[in-house]
Design an enzyme around this catalytic site. Structure first.
Site, short mmCIF file in Angstrom:
data_model
loop_
_atom_site.label_atom_id
_atom_site.label_comp_id
_atom_site.label_asym_id
_atom_site.label_seq_id
_atom_site.Cartn_x
_atom_site.Cartn_y
_atom_site.Cartn_z
CE1 TYR A 60 76.55 10.92 43.49
CE2 TYR A 60 75.54 12.93 42.64
CZ TYR A 60 75.43 11.67 43.19
OH TYR A 60 74.17 11.15 43.44
CE LYS A 107 75.57 8.10 40.92
NZ LYS A 107 74.80 7.06 41.63
#
Length: 342
Positions: free
Chosen positions: A215, A219
């Protein structure tokens, strides 16, 4: 100490300076909000509804989108003393499945068959904390596939309409907004993302192996795409066309949404006292998409919660990879993975 201060300021931001009261009339402008049927996207849609814009709510489920659209209209009527809101936005469902690259071109075509311009694309939808083994329909690691590769393909397919809008708008008003997170600083590997690791995960078909790391990489990837988008879209296509597009990333803040649905209840019990309602994160999205503090001179910036431009990234390893050209490398890598679906 500097990094601790940065974490603290992003976790406990100052009050927003650009709110729903700051939104001027947006008649004639066209927006897309991906994931607009819930969480941050829904809060943003509610802010935009009285503005008079044409807004496309891009999501997988038409049923959920239509229910969300009804809730926006009903809430606005209730807030207006039971009367319909005059000059309100036109909201339309737009089918979009970021988990399947084979559908993205048709989603963009759906939009292009109805509109000739796109003023702001909010890339809000995404996957957070997906379980081990999370993969896209094409077998790509889930977080980077859903959060980076598919949104870039969508933005590229819509780029001509962004250019059209920019050519007839105030300089810097046409924008693509990408979504970052504090997870960049907290969990991404050295340099922000590891392309060799992603290649291995994709080749082996294992999907997500470490949800926080993957994750965080997705990002960081969004931030890199914002920077490279500013470089590629931030100039006129020809002298005098004035069709430059702004591309920025934003961290909405620590927001309590369904993005945490894969987290344990124990963890959420500990986190929730430090989290904010979706409307607070939507202020960051508003600032990035509509504030005059963002423009061509600020192209490629990173917006912090709840609407302020980052002055300095405390992850110097990430700063160095940006200086060394990682955003361009990552953009090209994404393009190679979706080229079969253009």
């Amino acid at each position: 100490m500097e990094r601790i201060r940065d974490y603290w300021q992003q976790s406990f931001p100052s009050v927003p300076t650009f709110t729903e009261k700051s939104i001027s009339r947006q008649d004639g402008r066209v927006f897309i909000v991906t994931g607009g049927n819930s969480g941050l996207g829904l809060a943003l849609m509610k802010f935009l509804y009285p503005s008079g814009a044409t807004i496309y709510m891009a999501s997988r489920s038409q049923e959920r989108a239509e229910a969300a659209i009804a809730s926006i209209k009903n809430d606005a009527i209730a807030d207006n003393g039971g009367k319909p809101v005059e000059g309100a936005a036109i909201i339309t469902f737009m089918p979009l499945d970021l988990n399947d690259l084979s559908t993205i071109k048709s989603s963009a075509a759906f939009f292009a068959s109805r509109e000739t311009r796109l003023d702001v694309l909010w890339n809000n939808a995404g996957l957070s904390g997906g379980p081990v083994g999370s993969k896209t329909a094409q077998g790509l690691e889930g977080h980077v596939g859903v959060n980076c590769i598919a949104p870039l393909l969508l933005a590229q397919e819509l780029a001509p309409l962004l250019r059209n809008a920019a050519a007839s708008s105030e300089p810097g008003a046409t924008r693509v907004v990408w979504t970052g997170s504090l997870s960049i600083e907290a969990f991404s590997p050295p340099g922000g993302l590891d392309i060799a690791l992603l290649d291995r995960l994709n080749q082996e078909g294992k999907g997500t192996q470490n949800d926080a790391r993957e994750y965080g990489m997705s990002k960081a990837g969004n931030w890199f795409l914002a920077i490279e988008g500013a470089r590629r879209w931030g100039n006129e296509t020809a002298p005098g066309k004035e069709d430059a597009v702004v591309s920025v990333a934003q961290n909405p803040g620590q927001i309590d949404t369904a993005a945490y649905k894969y987290r344990s209840e124990l963890l959420m019990t500990l986190l929730r006292p430090t989290m904010y309602a979706p409307k607070m994160g939507a202020y960051t999205l508003l600032f990035a998409g509509l504030s005059s503090d963002v423009g061509l001179q600020q192209n490629g910036v990173y917006v912090l919660p709840f609407g302020r431009i980052q002055e300095k990234c405390t992850r110097q390893d990430i700063v160095k990879t940006i200086e060394d050209g990682r955003p361009r490398e990552f953009w090209d890598w994404c393009e190679k993975l979706y080229k079969s679906y253009i």
